[in-house]
Design a protein around this motif. Structure first.
Motif, PDB file in Angstrom:
ATOM      1  N   CYS A  53     -16.683  38.120  -6.714  1.00 59.34           N
ATOM      2  CA  CYS A  53     -17.080  37.211  -7.792  1.00 59.34           C
ATOM      3  C   CYS A  53     -15.972  37.059  -8.862  1.00 59.34           C
ATOM      4  CB  CYS A  53     -18.367  37.770  -8.377  1.00 59.34           C
ATOM      5  SG  CYS A  53     -18.594  37.484 -10.107  1.00 59.34           S
ATOM      6  N   ILE A  56     -15.927  39.306 -11.986  1.00 52.65           N
ATOM      7  CA  ILE A  56     -15.391  40.670 -11.821  1.00 52.65           C
ATOM      8  C   ILE A  56     -13.867  40.648 -11.952  1.00 52.65           C
ATOM      9  CG2 ILE A  56     -15.026  42.480 -10.039  1.00 52.65           C
ATOM     10  CD1 ILE A  56     -17.758  42.675 -11.345  1.00 52.65           C
ATOM     11  N   ASP A  78     -27.013  46.266 -13.779  1.00 54.65           N
ATOM     12  CA  ASP A  78     -26.237  45.058 -14.080  1.00 54.65           C
ATOM     13  C   ASP A  78     -25.647  44.475 -12.809  1.00 54.65           C
ATOM     14  OD1 ASP A  78     -24.946  43.056 -15.567  1.00 54.65           O
ATOM     15  OD2 ASP A  78     -23.118  44.232 -15.606  1.00 54.65           O
ATOM     16  N   CYS A  79     -24.558  45.071 -12.337  1.00 59.26           N
ATOM     17  CA  CYS A  79     -23.830  44.454 -11.242  1.00 59.26           C
ATOM     18  C   CYS A  79     -23.450  45.515 -10.213  1.00 59.26           C
ATOM     19  CB  CYS A  79     -22.570  43.808 -11.801  1.00 59.26           C
ATOM     20  SG  CYS A  79     -21.525  43.137 -10.524  1.00 59.26           S
ATOM     21  N   VAL A 206     -27.414  34.210 -14.238  1.00 61.95           N
ATOM     22  CA  VAL A 206     -26.268  34.691 -15.028  1.00 61.95           C
ATOM     23  C   VAL A 206     -25.620  33.523 -15.797  1.00 61.95           C
ATOM     24  CG1 VAL A 206     -25.737  36.661 -13.523  1.00 61.95           C
ATOM     25  CG2 VAL A 206     -24.654  34.460 -13.049  1.00 61.95           C
ATOM     26  N   TYR A 252     -33.404  41.710 -18.371  1.00 61.27           N
ATOM     27  CA  TYR A 252     -32.329  41.420 -17.418  1.00 61.27           C
ATOM     28  C   TYR A 252     -32.031  42.552 -16.418  1.00 61.27           C
ATOM     29  CZ  TYR A 252     -27.685  40.080 -15.717  1.00 61.27           C
ATOM     30  OH  TYR A 252     -26.614  39.785 -14.927  1.00 61.27           O
ATOM     31  N   GLN A 280     -23.699  32.705  -8.972  1.00 62.51           N
ATOM     32  CA  GLN A 280     -22.240  32.817  -8.917  1.00 62.51           C
ATOM     33  C   GLN A 280     -21.843  33.133  -7.482  1.00 62.51           C
ATOM     34  OE1 GLN A 280     -20.066  32.363 -11.478  1.00 62.51           O
ATOM     35  NE2 GLN A 280     -18.375  32.781 -10.102  1.00 62.51           N
ATOM     36  N   PHE A 282     -20.499  34.751  -4.336  1.00 60.09           N
ATOM     37  CA  PHE A 282     -20.278  36.157  -3.967  1.00 60.09           C
ATOM     38  C   PHE A 282     -21.065  37.142  -4.837  1.00 60.09           C
ATOM     39  CE2 PHE A 282     -16.161  33.859  -3.307  1.00 60.09           C
ATOM     40  CZ  PHE A 282     -16.301  33.672  -1.944  1.00 60.09           C
ATOM     41  N   HIS A 284     -24.538  39.180  -5.616  1.00 59.10           N
ATOM     42  CA  HIS A 284     -25.764  39.645  -4.949  1.00 59.10           C
ATOM     43  C   HIS A 284     -27.019  39.007  -5.548  1.00 59.10           C
ATOM     44  CE1 HIS A 284     -26.704  42.469  -8.339  1.00 59.10           C
ATOM     45  NE2 HIS A 284     -25.432  42.248  -8.561  1.00 59.10           N
ATOM     46  N   ARG A 285     -26.950  38.600  -6.824  1.00 56.85           N
ATOM     47  CA  ARG A 285     -28.134  38.032  -7.488  1.00 56.85           C
ATOM     48  C   ARG A 285     -28.534  36.669  -6.907  1.00 56.85           C
ATOM     49  NH1 ARG A 285     -30.001  40.428 -12.270  1.00 56.85           N
ATOM     50  NH2 ARG A 285     -28.708  42.147 -13.000  1.00 56.85           N
TER      51      ARG A 285
HETATM   52  S1  SF4 Z   1     -23.775  40.329 -11.555  1.00 56.09           S
HETATM   53 FE1  SF4 Z   1     -23.031  38.798 -10.100  1.00 56.09          FE
HETATM   54  S2  SF4 Z   1     -22.061  37.235 -11.372  1.00 56.09           S
HETATM   55 FE2  SF4 Z   1     -22.262  39.060 -12.631  1.00 56.09          FE
HETATM   56  S3  SF4 Z   1     -20.312  40.122 -12.365  1.00 56.09           S
HETATM   57 FE3  SF4 Z   1     -21.730  40.961 -10.849  1.00 56.09          FE
HETATM   58  S4  SF4 Z   1     -21.350  39.799  -8.979  1.00 56.09           S
HETATM   59 FE4  SF4 Z   1     -20.484  38.632 -10.683  1.00 56.09          FE
END
Ligand code: SF4
Length: 331
Positions: A53, A56, A78-79, A206, A252, A280, A282, A284-285
């Motif tokens: 992503c 990142i 979060d991520c 996001v 969130y 976004q 790549f 996972h969300r």
């Molecule tokens: S949660 Fe999703 S959009 Fe946000 S940084 Fe991680 S991979 Fe990227």
């Protein structure tokens, strides 16, 4: 000079401020830098794979380019990429401090995480509470800005997004943020409302990496009057008795079911006609789209963004067709 601490998402900023640090949200620096694409290229030159992503990669290089020495790594809630990102930063000599939103959403679990975070910054609850109380007027003003967006129809979707998303770090200076917000509210209150027949949209997912998503909606007779995650960042949904309850009410990092419950409430209250679900590339969300579309009872358009900049032709076309269809439904 106060030490700057990088953050990658909303964290209990009251703890950092109580410790005399300046929080710096790396996401905000990255997207407003004016050189987001170069920042991403730099990450790829340092070895980040293409199929990771862009946020990142942006976070990684922003910390390196702007010389941030210490970063809070949100390892839970979060991520899924954060753990690896932290390891890369550590290998580059940047120190990291872990924080995690607990897997179990209970007051006890949130208290334990927050207490341990306070210990890491050598601050006590009374100091943190005093900062929390001093920030509460800013949070109330953000709630007023949100109300001016959906109830009085005097604030644009982008303005709503920008002010709310900036509450993760209050642009590093809560006092100046508060003054600028006062001026903005003063000016917005005197505006003529947006037309009554516009299509009312909710934006969920996001925050966007695409610059013109809000203006594209507005140039097609629509306006975003609900920014889901950005509103969560403000911690202004209610008045809280203490910091533990405040972060316990932050939707969130937790399950999609509770998030959708809040989204449904806002669809009703704000009289939304449709939803943009931003994902976004790549991320996972993006999988959440399946549940979102099957649960929400109004039209949902999924938009996927990849690189920073303006929306591509395909996204523009899809948004225009969606809004055309919404306009027909409304008429
Ligand atoms: S949660 Fe999703 S959009 Fe946000 S940084 Fe991680 S991979 Fe990227």
């Amino acid at each position: 000079m106060k030490e700057k601490i990088g953050i990658t998402t909303t964290v209990p900023v009251e703890v950092l401020l109580a410790a005399g640090k300046t929080p710096v949200d790396l996401n905000n620096i990255f997207v407003t830098s004016g050189k987001a694409k170069e920042i991403i290229e730099r990450a790829e030159l340092d070895g980040f794979p293409r199929n990771i992503c862009a946020w990142i990669k942006g976070l990684y290089s922003t910390a390196v380019v702007y010389g941030i020495d210490r970063i809070i790594g949100v390892t839970e809630g979060d991520c899924s990429n954060t753990k690896s990102l932290l390891e890369v930063w550590q290998s580059k000599g940047i120190s990291t401090v872990d924080f995690g939103f607990p897997g179990k959403r209970t007051r006890e679990a949130v208290k334990s995480e927050l207490d341990s975070f306070m210990e890491k910054f050598s601050v006590i609850l009374e100091e943190v509470e005093s900062v929390r109380k001093s920030l509460s007027s800013i949070r109330s003003k953000l709630s007023e800005l949100d109300r001016l967006t959906w109830e009085e129809n005097k604030v644009s979707g982008f303005e709503n997004h920008l002010w709310q998303v900036s509450s993760s770090d209050f642009n590093g200076d809560p006092e100046s943020f508060s003054k600028e917000l006062d001026e903005f509210l003063e000016e917005a209150k005197c505006r003529e409302p947006y037309p009554k027949n516009e299509i009312r949209l909710g934006y969920i997912g996001v925050p966007p990496i695409i610059d013109d998503i809000y203006s594209l909606a507005e140039s097609n007779g629509a306006r975003v009057v609900y920014n889901e995650v950005q509103r969560e960042f403000t911690m202004a949904k209610s008045e809280y008795p203490d910091i533990y309850e405040m972060y316990l009410d932050f939707n969130y990092p937790y399950d999609l079911d509770t998030r959708l419950g809040e989204i449904e409430k806002q669809i009703e209250e704000r009289k939304l006609d449709g939803i943009i679900h931003y994902t976004q590339s790549f991320c996972h969300r993006g999988i959440e789209d399946i549940v979102i579309k099957s649960r929400l009872k109004l039209p949902v358009l999924t938009i996927e963004g990849d690189l920073p900049g303006m929306a591509d032709a395909r996204t523009k076309l899809r948004l225009e067709s969606f809004l055309d269809m919404m306009m027909d439904l409304k008429e």
